[in-house]
Each structure stands twice: as C-alpha cells, then as structure tokens.
Design a protein around this motif. Structure first.
Motif, PDB file in Angstrom:
ATOM      1  N   LEU A   1       0.824  -1.206   0.000  1.00 50.30           N
ATOM      2  CA  LEU A   1       0.000   0.000   0.000  1.00 50.30           C
ATOM      3  C   LEU A   1       0.859   1.257   0.000  1.00 50.30           C
ATOM      4  N   ALA A   2       2.024   1.205   0.632  1.00 49.46           N
ATOM      5  CA  ALA A   2       2.886   2.381   0.762  1.00 49.46           C
ATOM      6  C   ALA A   2       3.775   2.626  -0.458  1.00 49.46           C
ATOM      7  N   ALA A   3       3.750   1.765  -1.457  1.00 49.91           N
ATOM      8  CA  ALA A   3       4.599   1.954  -2.642  1.00 49.91           C
ATOM      9  C   ALA A   3       4.306   3.301  -3.305  1.00 49.91           C
ATOM     10  N   ASP A   4       5.359   3.924  -3.851  1.00 49.94           N
ATOM     11  CA  ASP A   4       5.180   5.226  -4.505  1.00 49.94           C
ATOM     12  C   ASP A   4       5.392   5.163  -6.016  1.00 49.94           C
ATOM     13  N   GLY A   5       5.763   3.993  -6.535  1.00 53.58           N
ATOM     14  CA  GLY A   5       5.966   3.854  -7.975  1.00 53.58           C
ATOM     15  C   GLY A   5       7.321   4.314  -8.462  1.00 53.58           C
ATOM     16  N   VAL A   6       8.150   4.821  -7.569  1.00 51.83           N
ATOM     17  CA  VAL A   6       9.487   5.297  -7.939  1.00 51.83           C
ATOM     18  C   VAL A   6      10.541   4.564  -7.100  1.00 51.83           C
ATOM     19  N   ALA A   7      10.588   4.871  -5.821  1.00 49.32           N
ATOM     20  CA  ALA A   7      11.538   4.182  -4.933  1.00 49.32           C
ATOM     21  C   ALA A   7      11.067   2.777  -4.614  1.00 49.32           C
TER      22      ALA A   7
END
Length: 272
Positions: free
Chosen positions: A154-160
């Motif tokens: 859920l906490a993924a940001d799509g970059v890091a």
C-alpha cells in the motif's frame, strides 16, 4: 540460483550431494522423477493475511514442511524442479531462500530437460511434504527481505518502491478476474511484467534478456520491487528472474491480488 541439467549431472558424478525436490503433483513424482528425488507440494499454499504476524506464520509453515528434508540431507544443496520451469520450482526455491537456504537452486528446464539430455528417471520414493496450515512450531530465522506485507504494498510510490504485477495483461487492466476474486484490477503504483515473458520453452531467458524486459517495463535496479500475482506462485518466478538479471531488492507479496481484492478499503486501478 539456477542450475542446468548437464551441470547437475556432472556435479553428482563428481560426488557432490544434492537434495532433489520434485514440486510436481504427487502422482507425477511417484510415477517417474529424477533418481533419489523427494517430493514437496509448494503450490497449493496460500496466505490470507500478509500482516507481520501472518508472514511469521508463513515462515513457520514453510519450515514445518521443508526443514525435515534439510535435516535429513544436512550437507546437500537443495534443487527444486518441475516438468519445466513454471510457477512451482521457483516458488519452492523461494521458500528455501526465505528459510535462509541461500544455496537452493532451480533446475532450469526441469524434468523435460533431464529427459532430453538422455538421463534416466526412477519412481519417486522417500519423503513427501506439503507447505500447509498450521505450523508445527515456530520458524527458525527467516529472511524478511524476500517478502512484503500488505502495508508495504500500500505504501509503494511507484518510484523508490514499485509494485510489479506478474499476472496476464487482462488481469492487470481489470478486464478479467478469477471467480474467487471479489474485485478486478491492479494495485496502484504497479508495472506489468508478465511471468511468461521471463521464460521460454521451459527455461529462464538469459539475464540480459530479462534485464531488457524489466527495463522496458519501467523497473529500476535502484528501486525496491514488490512482486504479486493472483495467489503468490507466479510472483516467485518473476522474483527469481529479476534476481538472475541483477535486481538486488525484490520481494513477493504472497497474498497477492486474491488478498487485496478481499479488502474493499484498499484502492485499485483499471485500464492500461
């Protein structure tokens, strides 16, 4: 990480010890397998709660199934195999890696490659185990970095931190859903790397080919990659492929879409 049948056969002939683990159906193992191979069902296992507590239970359940084999063959390198490389042998090897058996290998090409090389099969005898509920005891030390929780996804940001969808494109865009899933779509901040695109003819693609496909899918080697599928099996194949291609930070969201779809408070996306 992987071993081909020629290398396995030659190293056996030199006296190296291997713990061969057939992860096909029980009847297939009984009928004909690599000589001396044991059996383990790693495919039917599913975790419904990818919380920190749920992940610890999963590690214990994996240990309950696999540790007796490791104990019976203490100086042997585990090698997991199926008919060809698919979604079972990488999952079995991933369970072993989870239990800190970093030496565990996937037999590239599986039984079919063994036969094609002219090597003999034998009826399956010996241990047969199943990764299943409940655990018999607490897990020994296990590798938390190989698995991710629902909260981490859920906490993924799509970059890091990027969620990697190993399912087919129709599952990714939400036009297809399994009957057991209440919702269709994908997890936000996901990139598609279809699991069948990292293998060909029952073998893994080369590290260079996998890296090219991962790069085309928008996956950076600097990012933390969290792989999911429907119920956690295909994701292990993509994890193994990405590690083969030199991606250092890869984990599996074992509950995958089946768990995510059950939680109506969790967001999802549709379309390409």
């Amino acid at each position: 990480m992987i071993i081909d049948v020629l290398s396995l056969h030659q190293r056996q002939a030199r006296g190296e010890a291997f713990l061969l683990i057939d992860v096909r159906e029980f009847a297939d193992w009984q009928r004909a397998t690599l000589p001396g191979a044991q059996h383990c069902n790693v495919y039917d296992y599913f975790i419904e709660d990818c919380s920190e507590a749920g992940l610890a239970v999963m590690a214990a359940e994996a240990a309950t199934a696999l540790q007796p084999m490791f104990t019976a063959y203490p100086n042997a390198t585990p090698v997991f195999f199926e008919q060809q490389v698919g979604m079972r042998s990488p999952r079995g090897t991933w369970f072993a890696w989870l239990l800190k058996r970093d030496d565990a290998l996937i037999l590239d090409g599986g039984v079919d490659a063994w036969i094609a090389a002219g090597y003999e099969l034998a009826p399956g005898l010996g241990l047969s185990r199943t990764v299943a509920h409940p655990p018999a005891a607490n897990a020994p030390a296990w590798n938390r970095e190989l698995v991710c929780s629902r909260e981490q996804v859920l906490a993924a940001d799509g970059v890091a931190v990027i969620n990697v969808d190993a399912r087919r494109p129709s599952e990714f865009d939400g036009s297809f859903a399994h009957a057991c899933c209440q919702r269709a779509g994908r997890i936000p901040h996901s990139q598609l790397l279809f699991w069948e695109d990292v293998i060909a003819n029952g073998h893994f693609l080369s590290a260079q080919q996998i890296a090219a496909r991962a790069e085309a899918a928008g996956l950076s080697k600097n990012a933390k990659l969290q792989v999911y599928c429907h119920r956690g099996a295909r994701a292990a194949t993509v994890l193994a492929a990405l590690k083969l291609a030199g991606y250092p930070h890869v984990s599996v969201y074992v509950g995958s879409w089946h768990e995510w779809a059950e939680h109506h408070e969790l967001p999802l996306l549709h379309g390409g």
